[in-house]
Design an enzyme around this catalytic site. Structure first.
Site, PDB file in Angstrom:
ATOM      1  N   LYS A  93      -6.953 -13.207  -8.110  1.00  0.00           N
ATOM      2  CA  LYS A  93      -8.243 -13.493  -7.533  1.00  0.00           C
ATOM      3  C   LYS A  93      -9.251 -11.877  -7.428  1.00  0.00           C
ATOM      4  CE  LYS A  93      -9.596 -12.264  -2.910  1.00  0.00           C
ATOM      5  NZ  LYS A  93      -8.900 -11.824  -1.631  1.00  0.00           N
ATOM      6  N   LYS A 121       0.412  -1.117  -0.514  1.00  0.00           N
ATOM      7  CA  LYS A 121       0.080   0.007  -0.252  1.00  0.00           C
ATOM      8  C   LYS A 121       0.855   1.450   0.002  1.00  0.00           C
ATOM      9  CE  LYS A 121      -4.515  -1.965   1.652  1.00  0.00           C
ATOM     10  NZ  LYS A 121      -5.256  -1.387   2.767  1.00  0.00           N
ATOM     11  N   LYS A 138     -12.296  -6.089  -6.530  1.00  0.00           N
ATOM     12  CA  LYS A 138     -13.471  -4.753  -6.474  1.00  0.00           C
ATOM     13  C   LYS A 138     -12.974  -3.934  -6.906  1.00  0.00           C
ATOM     14  CE  LYS A 138     -13.831  -4.068  -1.910  1.00  0.00           C
ATOM     15  NZ  LYS A 138     -14.415  -4.585  -0.382  1.00  0.00           N
TER      16      LYS A 138
END
Ligand code: TRP
Length: 336
Positions: A199, A117, A202
């Site tokens: 995977k 991140k 969203k």
């Protein structure tokens, strides 16, 4: 929550960072519902975690309510489980501070998710992003949770929570239950429809790669129609057929049909038929959830009632742990 002393306690959290995908539902949320039969379940929409990356305030507020509605629509039953908004229960931030003071900088710097991140949000590498795992540990340890259902991406954080609990207990005496990871027996790992080696996510830039739980039927049908497969035209579960395997897993999860049954059903038929069947099964799977979701979103008073009552109970339970911790670390007892 039912008074069930002999049941074990589960805690899990979900960030209000967008509508969950079909993958989130089949891989996690469906299990959250099933756990309600066997465990005391405590579920939280973790808005404190969400602000570790920049959020638009109005969007965050809306998404938080959306997620509460969607969890209810999936079958989280407020008569069985707690379902609250993390920022409503101040003990989370309070325990997180104490845990921060018992966690080494080096340990947090090694967290894979922090490193990822920090790289993807290079303009906002804030202290909260760094201490995200200690807040997550606080979530879990406050409720003396026995087990925590987590996906692979959160295992390292759960490991840190366990280490923290053990170390704290070692220094200050028995305080926290050491939580176990709960890897569900059932629960599919759903992959991207456009790149079945990744995977389903969203946050994928390609809208065709994922099914949102609130996608409308024609969008669902279109996305399955475009799903990446292979050139063999055989519906069979085989190692080199990631796209078809993924569609078979989805069809299996949505209909309960085994892989053998699916292979038999589509023997001699093309991928077009199969994709249409998968799309229709997913539309039917999501339809009742979407209908209930719409009802809950229209009933804000009911929502407020659910998350408020749950937060009050969560505050009561978690305050016991926080008081213990404050005493152990040497804070003067608060006399008001
Ligand atoms: N970090 C988790 C995620 O992004 C969400 C979360 C917050 C959580 N607190 C938790 C999960 C406690 C399990 C237990 O998926």
């Amino acid at each position: 929550m039912e008074e069930t002393q002999n049941k074990k306690t589960i805690f899990s959290g979900i960030q209000p960072s967008g509508i969950p995908t079909l993958g989130n539902y089949l891989g996690a949320l469906q299990n959250w519902c099933k756990f309600q039969d066997d465990y005391n379940c405590i579920y939280s929409v973790v808005d404190l975690h969400a602000i570790t990356v920049r959020q638009d305030p109005a969007t965050l507020r809306h998404r938080t309510l959306e997620l509460v509605s969607l969890l209810l629509a999936c079958g989280i039953d407020p008569n069985k489980s707690l379902l609250f908004i993390q920022s409503h229960v101040p003990t989370h931030a309070q325990l997180a501070w104490v845990l921060n003071c018992n966690t080494q900088f080096g340990v947090l710097s090694r967290m894979t998710q922090f490193k990822e991140k920090a790289a993807s949000h290079a303009d906002n590498v804030n202290a909260g992003l760094f201490t995200y795992p200690t807040l997550m540990a606080a979530d879990i340890l406050l409720y003396q949770a026995d087990a925590v259902p987590v996906g692979a991406d959160q295992k390292q954080h759960l490991e840190l929570a366990r280490d923290l609990a053990q170390r704290f207990n070692g220094i200050y005496g028995d305080t926290f239950k050491v939580p176990e990871p709960l890897i569900p027996k059932v629960g599919a790992r759903i992959m991207s429809l456009q790149d079945p080696t990744k995977k389903m996510s969203k946050s994928d830039e390609n809208q065709n790669a994922f099914i949102s739980m609130l996608d409308r039927p024609d969008d669902i049908m279109r996305k399955f129609k475009r799903a990446v497969t292979d050139s063999e035209a055989v519906v069979a579960y085989r190692e080199h057929k990631a796209g078809i395997n993924n569609l078979m897993s989805i069809y299996n999860a949505a209909t309960g049909k085994s892989f053998e049954q699916i292979e038999a059903e589509f023997e001699g038929r093309g991928y077009g038929d199969f994709k249409k069947a998968v799309g229709e099964a997913v539309v039917e799977l999501l339809r009742p959830i979407q209908e209930k979701y719409d009802d809950y979103m229209k009933n804000k008073d009911y929502l407020a009632d659910v998350y408020t009552k749950s937060a009050e109970k969560a505050l009561y339970i978690s305050t016991k742990t926080l008081n213990k911790v404050y005493k152990k670390v040497g804070f003067v007892k608060r006399e008001f």
